[in-house]
Write a protein that holds these residues in place. Structure first.
Motif, PDB file in Angstrom:
ATOM      1  N   ALA A  59      -1.963   4.965   4.369  1.00 28.49           N
ATOM      2  CA  ALA A  59      -0.772   5.128   3.767  1.00 28.49           C
ATOM      3  C   ALA A  59      -1.337   5.368   2.028  1.00 28.49           C
ATOM      4  CB  ALA A  59      -0.476   3.596   3.251  1.00 28.49           C
ATOM      5  N   SER A  60      -2.639   4.708   1.564  1.00 30.36           N
ATOM      6  CA  SER A  60      -3.085   5.104   0.179  1.00 30.36           C
ATOM      7  C   SER A  60      -3.347   6.794   0.094  1.00 30.36           C
ATOM      8  CB  SER A  60      -4.308   4.492  -0.188  1.00 30.36           C
ATOM      9  OG  SER A  60      -4.768   4.774  -1.313  1.00 30.36           O
ATOM     10  N   ALA A  61      -4.037   7.182   0.930  1.00 29.48           N
ATOM     11  CA  ALA A  61      -4.108   8.839   0.746  1.00 29.48           C
ATOM     12  C   ALA A  61      -2.809   9.683   0.829  1.00 29.48           C
ATOM     13  CB  ALA A  61      -4.856   9.233   2.208  1.00 29.48           C
ATOM     14  N   ARG A  62      -1.694   9.296   1.842  1.00 28.99           N
ATOM     15  CA  ARG A  62      -0.628   9.829   1.506  1.00 28.99           C
ATOM     16  C   ARG A  62       0.072   9.779   0.217  1.00 28.99           C
ATOM     17  NH1 ARG A  62       2.192   9.175   7.337  1.00 28.99           N
ATOM     18  NH2 ARG A  62       0.956  10.245   8.588  1.00 28.99           N
ATOM     19  N   ASN A  63      -0.046   8.497  -0.328  1.00 33.86           N
ATOM     20  CA  ASN A  63       0.669   8.269  -1.582  1.00 33.86           C
ATOM     21  C   ASN A  63      -0.006   9.122  -2.710  1.00 33.86           C
ATOM     22  OD1 ASN A  63       2.398   6.440  -0.874  1.00 33.86           O
ATOM     23  ND2 ASN A  63       1.249   4.755  -1.128  1.00 33.86           N
ATOM     24  N   LYS A  64      -1.456   9.443  -2.803  1.00 30.02           N
ATOM     25  CA  LYS A  64      -2.059  10.212  -3.530  1.00 30.02           C
ATOM     26  C   LYS A  64      -1.311  11.692  -3.558  1.00 30.02           C
ATOM     27  CE  LYS A  64      -6.634   8.078  -4.125  1.00 30.02           C
ATOM     28  NZ  LYS A  64      -6.476   7.790  -5.414  1.00 30.02           N
ATOM     29  N   GLY A  65      -1.278  12.122  -2.382  1.00 32.15           N
ATOM     30  CA  GLY A  65      -0.479  13.344  -2.217  1.00 32.15           C
ATOM     31  C   GLY A  65       0.725  13.410  -2.695  1.00 32.15           C
TER      32      GLY A  65
END
Length: 313
Positions: free
Chosen positions: A74-80
């Motif tokens: 979730a955190s990684a996708r949010n960075k994207g």
């Protein structure tokens, strides 16, 4: 003339050998106005070197973000998402592939709908004999109703208006298991509608081995239990308390059955019988018998062509 920009996010973690195949399928898209954002969730293998020394040189549309610690999907996708500039947003995980017309087909359909809509497509899978299975889904209507029918977000097959994702503030970083399902629930709360494209456009789980999953039964089950607590208020608000209780039971049972099938497939009888107590008697032995039958077929029949069509009305 170029169409609307599409932001494509690839999140990756310790998948050095698989990542290139996923990226190749995105670079081969017939729709060209895309930006590709690779988000490396602090990989500890050779992923960073591969991206910096090779993958970034393949195409100027590729951007690279490396997290300073491993924070989860979730955190990684949010960075994207925070670094996306597109009208539309989609993602391809590092063990999935797309057909060359994946983005083109979605853009055509999305351009005929407003920002209150999200989109999915059908996919190509493999059965236990390694034969391709084509599952066709067709639906157009309230996302809330689709969730109530028991459908979950299809892997590698989702397409969104970026504005709708930002409206719900992206992915919930408190959710570690069921990230996509959580997104659907929160989109359903704001009245989002969904359209399934009845075309085979994705090939999920091409590069993934099942070892990642079969080794973390307790971890995944605990993650699901925590997620169900997070979902409680939203699901009760959408469907009522009785639905929520049945939903929890069904969700947990589904995961247990999934692990049971994988353990039996690996002939890991210790783990299979360890979770037997959590599965109804007749269901357990039905799966046990079916698993042995599959093994026999795998040994005796090299390949069977099976085509399966499913429709949602």
């Amino acid at each position: 003339m170029l169409g609307k920009l599409v932001s494509v996010i690839i999140t990756t973690y310790n998948r050095e050998k698989q990542l290139s195949l996923t990226l190749d399928s995105i670079l081969a898209q017939t729709y060209k106005n895309i930006e590709i954002i690779i988000v490396d969730d602090f990989s500890t293998d050779g992923t960073k070197d591969l991206i910096e020394s090779k993958l970034l040189k393949l195409d100027t549309r590729i951007k690279y973000i490396r997290c300073d610690k491993n924070s989860g999907l979730a955190s990684a996708r949010n960075k994207g998402i925070l670094n996306s500039n597109g009208k539309y947003f989609t993602f391809c995980d590092d063990d999935d592939l797309w057909m060359p017309n994946f983005i083109e087909e979605f853009v055509i359909v999305a351009s005929m709908h407003d920002s209150e809509w999200c989109f999915c497509c059908s996919g190509k899978y493999k059965n236990f004999l390694g034969t391709d299975i084509y599952s066709y889904f067709e639906y157009e209507g309230e996302l809330k109703n689709l969730i109530k029918q028991g459908f979950t977000p299809p892997v590698a097959s989702q397409f969104y208006n970026l504005s709708s994702i930002k409206k719900i503030k992206g992915y919930n970083t408190q959710v570690k298991t069921g990230v996509d399902h959580d997104l659907w629930i929160r989109l359903a709360k704001i009245g989002t509608k969904i359209k399934y494209i009845p075309k085979i456009l994705s090939i999920p789980n091409v590069n993934s081995g099942q070892s990642r999953m079969t080794n973390n039964f307790s971890h995944r089950l605990n993650g699901i239990k925590n997620t169900l607590v997070i979902w409680k208020n939203d699901l009760i608000e959408l469907y009522g308390n009785e639905f929520y209780l049945k939903f929890c039971d069904a969700y947990l049972l589904r995961e247990k059955l999934k692990f049971l099938k994988l353990y039996l497939q690996d002939l890991n009888f210790f783990m299979a019988f360890k979770i037997k107590k959590d599965i109804p008697f007749f269901k357990f032995y039905k799966i046990l018998i079916f698993s042995f039958a599959k093994k026999l077929l795998q040994i005796s029949i090299p390949k069977i062509l099976i085509s399966e069509k499913k429709n949602i009305k």
